[in-house]
Design a protein around this motif. Structure first.
Motif, PDB file in Angstrom:
ATOM      1  N   ASN A  82       0.826  -1.200   0.000  1.00  0.00           N
ATOM      2  CA  ASN A  82       0.000   0.000   0.000  1.00  0.00           C
ATOM      3  C   ASN A  82       0.863   1.253   0.000  1.00  0.00           C
ATOM      4  N   GLY A  83       1.936   1.232   0.780  1.00  0.00           N
ATOM      5  CA  GLY A  83       2.842   2.375   0.825  1.00  0.00           C
ATOM      6  C   GLY A  83       3.467   2.680  -0.519  1.00  0.00           C
ATOM      7  N   LYS A  84       3.719   1.650  -1.297  1.00  0.00           N
ATOM      8  CA  LYS A  84       4.360   1.829  -2.607  1.00  0.00           C
ATOM      9  C   LYS A  84       3.375   2.244  -3.694  1.00  0.00           C
ATOM     10  N   PHE A  85       2.172   1.654  -3.661  1.00  0.00           N
ATOM     11  CA  PHE A  85       1.285   1.817  -4.816  1.00  0.00           C
ATOM     12  C   PHE A  85       0.049   2.683  -4.601  1.00  0.00           C
ATOM     13  N   ALA A  86      -0.305   2.987  -3.354  1.00  0.00           N
ATOM     14  CA  ALA A  86      -1.494   3.819  -3.136  1.00  0.00           C
ATOM     15  C   ALA A  86      -1.342   5.178  -3.819  1.00  0.00           C
ATOM     16  N   SER A  87      -0.168   5.765  -3.716  1.00  0.00           N
ATOM     17  CA  SER A  87       0.081   7.073  -4.320  1.00  0.00           C
ATOM     18  C   SER A  87       0.136   7.010  -5.847  1.00  0.00           C
ATOM     19  N   GLN A  88       0.273   5.778  -6.372  1.00  0.00           N
ATOM     20  CA  GLN A  88       0.298   5.595  -7.829  1.00  0.00           C
ATOM     21  C   GLN A  88      -1.064   5.134  -8.365  1.00  0.00           C
ATOM     22  N   GLY A  89      -2.065   5.144  -7.483  1.00  0.00           N
ATOM     23  CA  GLY A  89      -3.413   4.833  -7.940  1.00  0.00           C
ATOM     24  C   GLY A  89      -3.880   3.425  -7.702  1.00  0.00           C
ATOM     25  N   PHE A  90      -3.087   2.615  -6.963  1.00  0.00           N
ATOM     26  CA  PHE A  90      -3.469   1.243  -6.657  1.00  0.00           C
ATOM     27  C   PHE A  90      -3.380   0.988  -5.142  1.00  0.00           C
ATOM     28  N   PRO A  91      -4.368   1.470  -4.390  1.00  0.00           N
ATOM     29  CA  PRO A  91      -4.352   1.246  -2.942  1.00  0.00           C
ATOM     30  C   PRO A  91      -4.729  -0.191  -2.587  1.00  0.00           C
ATOM     31  N   ALA A 177       2.116  -9.969  -6.919  1.00  0.00           N
ATOM     32  CA  ALA A 177       1.153  -8.864  -6.859  1.00  0.00           C
ATOM     33  C   ALA A 177       1.800  -7.543  -7.269  1.00  0.00           C
ATOM     34  N   GLU A 178       3.013  -7.314  -6.774  1.00  0.00           N
ATOM     35  CA  GLU A 178       3.724  -6.069  -7.102  1.00  0.00           C
ATOM     36  C   GLU A 178       4.016  -5.974  -8.594  1.00  0.00           C
ATOM     37  N   GLU A 179       4.451  -7.077  -9.189  1.00  0.00           N
ATOM     38  CA  GLU A 179       4.752  -7.076 -10.622  1.00  0.00           C
ATOM     39  C   GLU A 179       3.495  -6.847 -11.454  1.00  0.00           C
ATOM     40  N   ALA A 180       2.372  -7.423 -11.012  1.00  0.00           N
ATOM     41  CA  ALA A 180       1.113  -7.225 -11.724  1.00  0.00           C
ATOM     42  C   ALA A 180       0.712  -5.754 -11.734  1.00  0.00           C
ATOM     43  N   VAL A 181       0.807  -5.125 -10.563  1.00  0.00           N
ATOM     44  CA  VAL A 181       0.450  -3.709 -10.462  1.00  0.00           C
ATOM     45  C   VAL A 181       1.406  -2.846 -11.282  1.00  0.00           C
ATOM     46  N   ALA A 182       2.696  -3.130 -11.186  1.00  0.00           N
ATOM     47  CA  ALA A 182       3.695  -2.352 -11.925  1.00  0.00           C
ATOM     48  C   ALA A 182       3.458  -2.448 -13.434  1.00  0.00           C
ATOM     49  N   ASN A 183       3.109  -3.634 -13.906  1.00  0.00           N
ATOM     50  CA  ASN A 183       2.820  -3.798 -15.328  1.00  0.00           C
ATOM     51  C   ASN A 183       1.607  -2.974 -15.747  1.00  0.00           C
ATOM     52  N   LEU A 184       0.562  -3.002 -14.942  1.00  0.00           N
ATOM     53  CA  LEU A 184      -0.649  -2.256 -15.274  1.00  0.00           C
ATOM     54  C   LEU A 184      -0.393  -0.754 -15.269  1.00  0.00           C
ATOM     55  N   ILE A 185       0.371  -0.285 -14.291  1.00  0.00           N
ATOM     56  CA  ILE A 185       0.715   1.141 -14.238  1.00  0.00           C
ATOM     57  C   ILE A 185       1.524   1.536 -15.470  1.00  0.00           C
ATOM     58  N   GLY A 186       2.377   0.623 -15.928  1.00  0.00           N
ATOM     59  CA  GLY A 186       3.206   0.885 -17.105  1.00  0.00           C
ATOM     60  C   GLY A 186       2.516   0.624 -18.428  1.00  0.00           C
ATOM     61  N   GLY A 187       1.233   0.269 -18.375  1.00  0.00           N
ATOM     62  CA  GLY A 187       0.481   0.030 -19.602  1.00  0.00           C
ATOM     63  C   GLY A 187       0.820  -1.292 -20.279  1.00  0.00           C
ATOM     64  N   LYS A 188       1.357  -2.211 -19.498  1.00  0.00           N
ATOM     65  CA  LYS A 188       1.746  -3.515 -20.044  1.00  0.00           C
ATOM     66  C   LYS A 188       0.805  -4.601 -19.520  1.00  0.00           C
ATOM     67  N   PRO A 189       0.696  -5.723 -20.238  1.00  0.00           N
ATOM     68  CA  PRO A 189      -0.132  -6.826 -19.740  1.00  0.00           C
ATOM     69  C   PRO A 189       0.525  -7.511 -18.548  1.00  0.00           C
ATOM     70  N   VAL A 190      -0.279  -8.093 -17.701  1.00  0.00           N
ATOM     71  CA  VAL A 190       0.242  -8.857 -16.562  1.00  0.00           C
ATOM     72  C   VAL A 190       0.768 -10.190 -17.085  1.00  0.00           C
ATOM     73  N   VAL A 191       2.016 -10.513 -16.764  1.00  0.00           N
ATOM     74  CA  VAL A 191       2.652 -11.726 -17.275  1.00  0.00           C
ATOM     75  C   VAL A 191       2.137 -12.964 -16.535  1.00  0.00           C
ATOM     76  N   THR A 192       2.269 -12.966 -15.213  1.00  0.00           N
ATOM     77  CA  THR A 192       1.754 -14.065 -14.397  1.00  0.00           C
ATOM     78  C   THR A 192       0.409 -13.636 -13.830  1.00  0.00           C
ATOM     79  N   THR A 193      -0.673 -14.255 -14.315  1.00  0.00           N
ATOM     80  CA  THR A 193      -2.010 -13.812 -13.932  1.00  0.00           C
ATOM     81  C   THR A 193      -2.628 -14.625 -12.802  1.00  0.00           C
ATOM     82  N   ILE A 194      -2.185 -15.879 -12.622  1.00  0.00           N
ATOM     83  CA  ILE A 194      -2.756 -16.739 -11.586  1.00  0.00           C
ATOM     84  C   ILE A 194      -1.652 -17.536 -10.897  1.00  0.00           C
ATOM     85  N   THR A 195      -1.672 -17.546  -9.573  1.00  0.00           N
ATOM     86  CA  THR A 195      -0.818 -18.434  -8.786  1.00  0.00           C
ATOM     87  C   THR A 195      -1.688 -19.092  -7.724  1.00  0.00           C
TER      88      THR A 195
END
Length: 206
Positions: A82-91, A177-195
């Motif tokens: 939350n500390g990393k991504f809330a300010s980037q639009g993903f709380p 989870a962090e990689e998924a959010v980072a990809n979405l913020i960067g306009g990229k598809p999520v690579v690993t979608t299910i674990t």
């Protein structure tokens, strides 16, 4: 301390495997599904609704609990997410679906105490009816869902573990989870979608 925590985790898994989970929703949301709105009570007494989140790009929904040793092991990592991504639009929105009749640590009062003690910077919601957890298809705590917002719609982009090492934050090699959010913020598809989530099985009410 780490050894004690890991032993608790193992015992939790063994107990969960012997516990009836009748009534569990084997379906729930899949990748690409739109999430229905939910409205749940936060530890501050206010109601929180997905539809009320206007100025966000998405949200990290994490089903968690007070009693589960896996949830405890991830607590600081959830705070950091939350500390990393809330300010980037993903709380983060944390939801506790655990039955307090089974685990006294999961009463609403205990939730309030925990949120205050750890100074959560995100909502910690109680899912009394367990209907939200069932709608999502959550099976364990913790279990993460990364949702992307488009217009008024929230779409599921990731489901599963927060990362690949529940017992040792220093040993993490995959930040799912962090990689998924980072990809979405960067306009990229999520690579690993299910674990496959690892944690304490949710005990469903009859």
């Amino acid at each position: 301390m780490k050894i004690c925590l890991w032993v608790s985790m193992v015992l939790c898994v063994l107990m969960a495997s012997q516990t009836s989970v009748s009534g569990q929703n084997s379906g729930g949301y899949q990748i690409g599904d739109a999430v229905a709105n939910f409205r749940l009570k936060n530890t501050d007494g206010n109601m929180v609704s997905l539809a009320d989140l206007n100025n966000v790009k998405g949200v990290i929904v994490i089903f968690t609990s007070n009693h589960c040793p896996f949830a405890k092991a991830y607590e600081d990592r959830i705070i950091a997410l939350n500390g990393k991504f809330a300010s980037q639009g993903f709380p983060v929105i944390a939801i506790n679906p655990s039955d307090p009749g089974t685990h006294q640590d999961d009463t609403f009062e205990k939730m309030k105490e925990r949120a205050s003690a750890k100074n959560y910077g995100y909502p910690y919601l109680v899912d009394d009816s367990q209907q939200t957890a069932k709608a999502f298809g959550a099976a364990r705590t913790p279990q993460a869902y990364v949702l992307q917002k488009s217009g008024a719609k929230f779409t599921v982009r990731y489901i599963g573990m927060i990362d690949d090492n529940p017992q040792d934050p220093a040993g993490v090699t995959k930040l799912y989870a962090e990689e998924a959010v980072a990809n979405l913020i960067g306009g990229k598809p999520v690579v690993t979608t299910i674990t496959k989530p690892v944690g304490c099985a949710i005990k469903w009410k009859n």
